[in-house]
Design an enzyme around this catalytic site. Structure first.
Site, PDB file in Angstrom:
ATOM      1  N   HIS A   1       0.873  -1.186   0.000  1.00 54.87           N
ATOM      2  CA  HIS A   1       0.000   0.000   0.000  1.00 54.87           C
ATOM      3  C   HIS A   1       0.910   1.237   0.000  1.00 54.87           C
ATOM      4  O   HIS A   1       2.025   1.182   0.516  1.00 54.87           O
ATOM      5  CB  HIS A   1      -0.833  -0.057   1.285  1.00 54.87           C
ATOM      6  CG  HIS A   1      -1.881   1.003   1.401  1.00 54.87           C
ATOM      7  ND1 HIS A   1      -1.612   2.283   1.836  1.00 54.87           N
ATOM      8  CD2 HIS A   1      -3.215   0.968   1.171  1.00 54.87           C
ATOM      9  CE1 HIS A   1      -2.734   2.981   1.868  1.00 54.87           C
ATOM     10  NE2 HIS A   1      -3.724   2.216   1.473  1.00 54.87           N
TER      11      HIS A   1
ATOM     12  N   ASP B   1       3.223  -4.669   7.978  1.00 56.82           N
ATOM     13  CA  ASP B   1       1.997  -3.894   7.815  1.00 56.82           C
ATOM     14  C   ASP B   1       0.834  -4.883   7.946  1.00 56.82           C
ATOM     15  O   ASP B   1       0.554  -5.663   7.034  1.00 56.82           O
ATOM     16  CB  ASP B   1       2.005  -3.215   6.443  1.00 56.82           C
ATOM     17  CG  ASP B   1       0.686  -2.502   6.145  1.00 56.82           C
ATOM     18  OD1 ASP B   1      -0.242  -2.585   6.977  1.00 56.82           O
ATOM     19  OD2 ASP B   1       0.595  -1.882   5.074  1.00 56.82           O
TER      20      ASP B   1
ATOM     21  N   GLN C   1      -4.429  -5.271   6.868  1.00 56.69           N
ATOM     22  CA  GLN C   1      -5.440  -6.181   6.320  1.00 56.69           C
ATOM     23  C   GLN C   1      -5.376  -7.565   6.962  1.00 56.69           C
ATOM     24  O   GLN C   1      -6.078  -8.486   6.534  1.00 56.69           O
ATOM     25  CB  GLN C   1      -5.266  -6.325   4.802  1.00 56.69           C
ATOM     26  CG  GLN C   1      -5.438  -5.034   4.024  1.00 56.69           C
ATOM     27  CD  GLN C   1      -6.861  -4.477   4.085  1.00 56.69           C
ATOM     28  OE1 GLN C   1      -7.805  -5.158   4.487  1.00 56.69           O
ATOM     29  NE2 GLN C   1      -7.016  -3.226   3.689  1.00 56.69           N
TER      30      GLN C   1
ATOM     31  N   LYS D   1     -10.326  -0.557  10.265  1.00 59.10           N
ATOM     32  CA  LYS D   1     -10.489  -1.739   9.391  1.00 59.10           C
ATOM     33  C   LYS D   1     -10.759  -2.984  10.224  1.00 59.10           C
ATOM     34  O   LYS D   1     -10.978  -4.062   9.695  1.00 59.10           O
ATOM     35  CB  LYS D   1      -9.221  -1.974   8.564  1.00 59.10           C
ATOM     36  CG  LYS D   1      -8.939  -0.865   7.556  1.00 59.10           C
ATOM     37  CD  LYS D   1      -7.683  -1.180   6.775  1.00 59.10           C
ATOM     38  CE  LYS D   1      -7.119   0.032   6.075  1.00 59.10           C
ATOM     39  NZ  LYS D   1      -7.888   0.475   4.914  1.00 59.10           N
TER      40      LYS D   1
ATOM     41  N   CYS E   1      -4.880   2.650  -3.542  1.00 62.83           N
ATOM     42  CA  CYS E   1      -3.638   3.157  -2.930  1.00 62.83           C
ATOM     43  C   CYS E   1      -2.509   2.154  -3.116  1.00 62.83           C
ATOM     44  O   CYS E   1      -1.679   1.950  -2.211  1.00 62.83           O
ATOM     45  CB  CYS E   1      -3.828   3.486  -1.453  1.00 62.83           C
ATOM     46  SG  CYS E   1      -5.007   4.794  -1.177  1.00 62.83           S
TER      47      CYS E   1
HETATM   48  N1  PMP Z   1      -1.679  -0.916   4.586  1.00 66.51           N
HETATM   49  C1  PMP Z   1      -2.620  -1.623   3.982  1.00 66.51           C
HETATM   50  C2  PMP Z   1      -2.299  -3.016   3.501  1.00 66.51           C
HETATM   51  C3  PMP Z   1      -3.883  -1.089   3.792  1.00 66.51           C
HETATM   52  O1  PMP Z   1      -4.825  -1.807   3.198  1.00 66.51           O
HETATM   53  C4  PMP Z   1      -4.147   0.220   4.245  1.00 66.51           C
HETATM   54  C5  PMP Z   1      -5.496   0.858   4.033  1.00 66.51           C
HETATM   55  N2  PMP Z   1      -6.121   0.567   2.833  1.00 66.51           N
HETATM   56  C6  PMP Z   1      -3.121   0.909   4.882  1.00 66.51           C
HETATM   57  C7  PMP Z   1      -1.904   0.320   5.037  1.00 66.51           C
HETATM   58  C8  PMP Z   1      -3.328   2.270   5.403  1.00 66.51           C
HETATM   59  O2  PMP Z   1      -4.340   2.260   6.350  1.00 66.51           O
HETATM   60  P1  PMP Z   1      -4.802   3.590   7.062  1.00 66.51           P
HETATM   61  O3  PMP Z   1      -5.296   4.491   5.985  1.00 66.51           O
HETATM   62  O4  PMP Z   1      -5.880   3.153   7.991  1.00 66.51           O
HETATM   63  O5  PMP Z   1      -3.606   4.115   7.745  1.00 66.51           O
END
Ligand code: PMP
Length: 420
Positions: free
Chosen positions: A137, A214, A217, A240, A378
């Site tokens: 991401h 990270d 998910q 999430k 993203c």
């Molecule tokens: N890492 C991953 C794998 C994500 O899916 C996301 C959100 N789509 C993020 C980081 C960033 O999350 P946040 O916007 O809640 O910081």
């Protein structure tokens, strides 16, 4: 017409999952959009909240609202107890060795930026390298790019194969004496790939390289045990994970956190301040400047308790069944190409349909009550890797049903008819 076989109990083996009962815990699921029953399949963007989380937020603001760590009065004591209690509940959920290793941040993004700004600025220098993957991401790409630019370091990217699996030989090849950090996702938001994170960590540690995971998910779908993984840093977002927005977690091994400078300066992160010198507070407060998101922390702990109560194994089994069924249903739609077919996949169905633009398809689905995400998620480098500008992504949670997947497939079919 949808011609796939019906969803069977064997799709989610060995379990009785009363999905209708679970859905009753989520008030937002029970509504109509555009005159159709809502089919919420945008869980990777943000998940819905159970009543228990909503009640925890309302309860905090209705009874205990006060600032933490400061007041001598009873409400402040109650707020502090609830906030620190939440930290301990989250520590237990992740099986961290100590609550000192649990830092409240705004979300996964801030957790990564914190590590970049403190660990990164302290331990990365010119010609050093940071290893990420092609399926990250933007939150786990851009901070490292910024650091590399500042320090004249280099980003190294582990490629993926056509299924969306990491090419592990390439990963092993990229680890070297200049690698200062490996920062890799546990589950890809765009493809659903579950990476072999334990193996990734094991290989990095062979070279004494720390690893940031990270888990944005992963935590909503899997039991995560940071000691079992052995990772040095782990981040995820509350929103999430069926919890509130504006709260997330950075787990860090105490040995690293002790060596890292503070992230932001301000109240709460200090022990003593004079104009000559400031003595920083102990962990975890060293990294929590300013009034924190107290209600968010309490809400997040409640959300984690809620999913633990349902059982993460049972959640995983149900979602696995849904994913297999959804994959089969979508395979019956002519012209549909699934993007991401990793050997181990989490609950994500990312696809393109003929030459119909993902946004147009997403809008048509929305008008049929089906909420999906359309775009690059993203993760623009992933889109480039698979040669598509965007995909439609249906992302599942344990409250989704086989019938909802049938509605999705029918809605996609209908879109095809409209565009033909
Ligand atoms: N890492 C991953 C794998 C994500 O899916 C996301 C959100 N789509 C993020 C980081 C960033 O999350 P946040 O916007 O809640 O910081």
């Amino acid at each position: 017409m949808i011609t796939a076989r019906a969803f069977k109990a064997s799709d989610a083996p060995g379990m009785r999952w009363d999905v209708e009962r679970v859905r009753k815990d989520f008030p937002a699921l029970d509504q109509q959009v555009h005159g159709k029953p809502l089919v919420y399949l945008d869980n990777a963007a943000t998940s819905q909240k159970p009543q228990a989380v909503i009640d925890a937020l309302v309860g905090y603001y209705s009874r205990d609202n006060a600032n933490v760590h400061r007041g001598v009065h009873l409400m402040s004591e109650r707020a502090t107890e609830a906030y620190e209690g939440a930290r301990v509940r989250i520590q237990r959920h992740l099986n961290a060795a100590s609550a000192r290793e649990i830092i409240f941040v705004r979300q996964a993004t801030e957790g990564i930026n914190l590590v970049m700004a403190t660990f990164g600025r302290s331990f990365v220098g010119p010609s050093d390298e940071i290893v990420i993957t092609a399926i990250e991401h933007h939150a786990n790409i851009v901070p490292w790019q910024m650091l590399c630019e500042e320090k004249r370091a280099a980003l190294r990217v582990v490629p993926v194969d056509d299924r969306g699996d990491l090419i592990m030989e390439e990963y092993a090849r990229l680890l070297g004496p200049r690698t200062r950090l490996v920062a890799i996702t546990q589950v890809s938001n765009a493809l659903g790939t579950v990476t072999p994170i334990k193996e990734i960590i094991r290989l990095a540690h062979r070279h004494q390289i720390p690893v940031l995971v990270d888990g944005a998910q992963a935590v909503p779908h899997h039991q995560v045990d940071v000691q079992d993984l052995g990772c040095d840093f782990y981040v995820f977002s509350g929103h999430k994970t069926f919890g509130p927005t504006g709260i997330g977690i950075l787990y860090g091994k105490e040995t690293w956190l002790e060596r890292m400078p503070p992230y932001q300066g301000g109240g709460d992160m200090i022990k003593a301040v004079t104009f000559e010198k400031t003595i920083y507070n102990e962990l975890p407060y060293k990294f929590e400047a300013g009034t924190p998101h107290i209600a968010g922390a309490i809400g997040l702990a409640t959300a984690l308790e809620y999913i633990a109560g349902l059982g993460l194994d049972r959640i995983g089994a149900w979602e696995h069944g849904l994913l297999a069924y959804g994959t089969e249903l979508l395979a019956t739609v002519p012209g549909l190409r699934l993007i991401g077919t990793a050997r181990r996949k989490s609950a994500v169905l990312s696809f393109v349909l003929d030459d119909i633009h993902a946004h147009d398809l997403g809008t048509i689905l929305d008008h049929q009550g089906v909420a999906v995400r359309a775009g690059h998620h993203c993760a623009m480098p992933v889109m480039q890797r698979f040669g598509v500008p965007a995909t439609v992504r249906a992302s599942l949670a344990f409250y989704n049903t086989p019938a909802e997947l049938e509605t999705l497939a029918s809605a996609v079919q209908k879109a095809l008819e409209i565009f033909r």
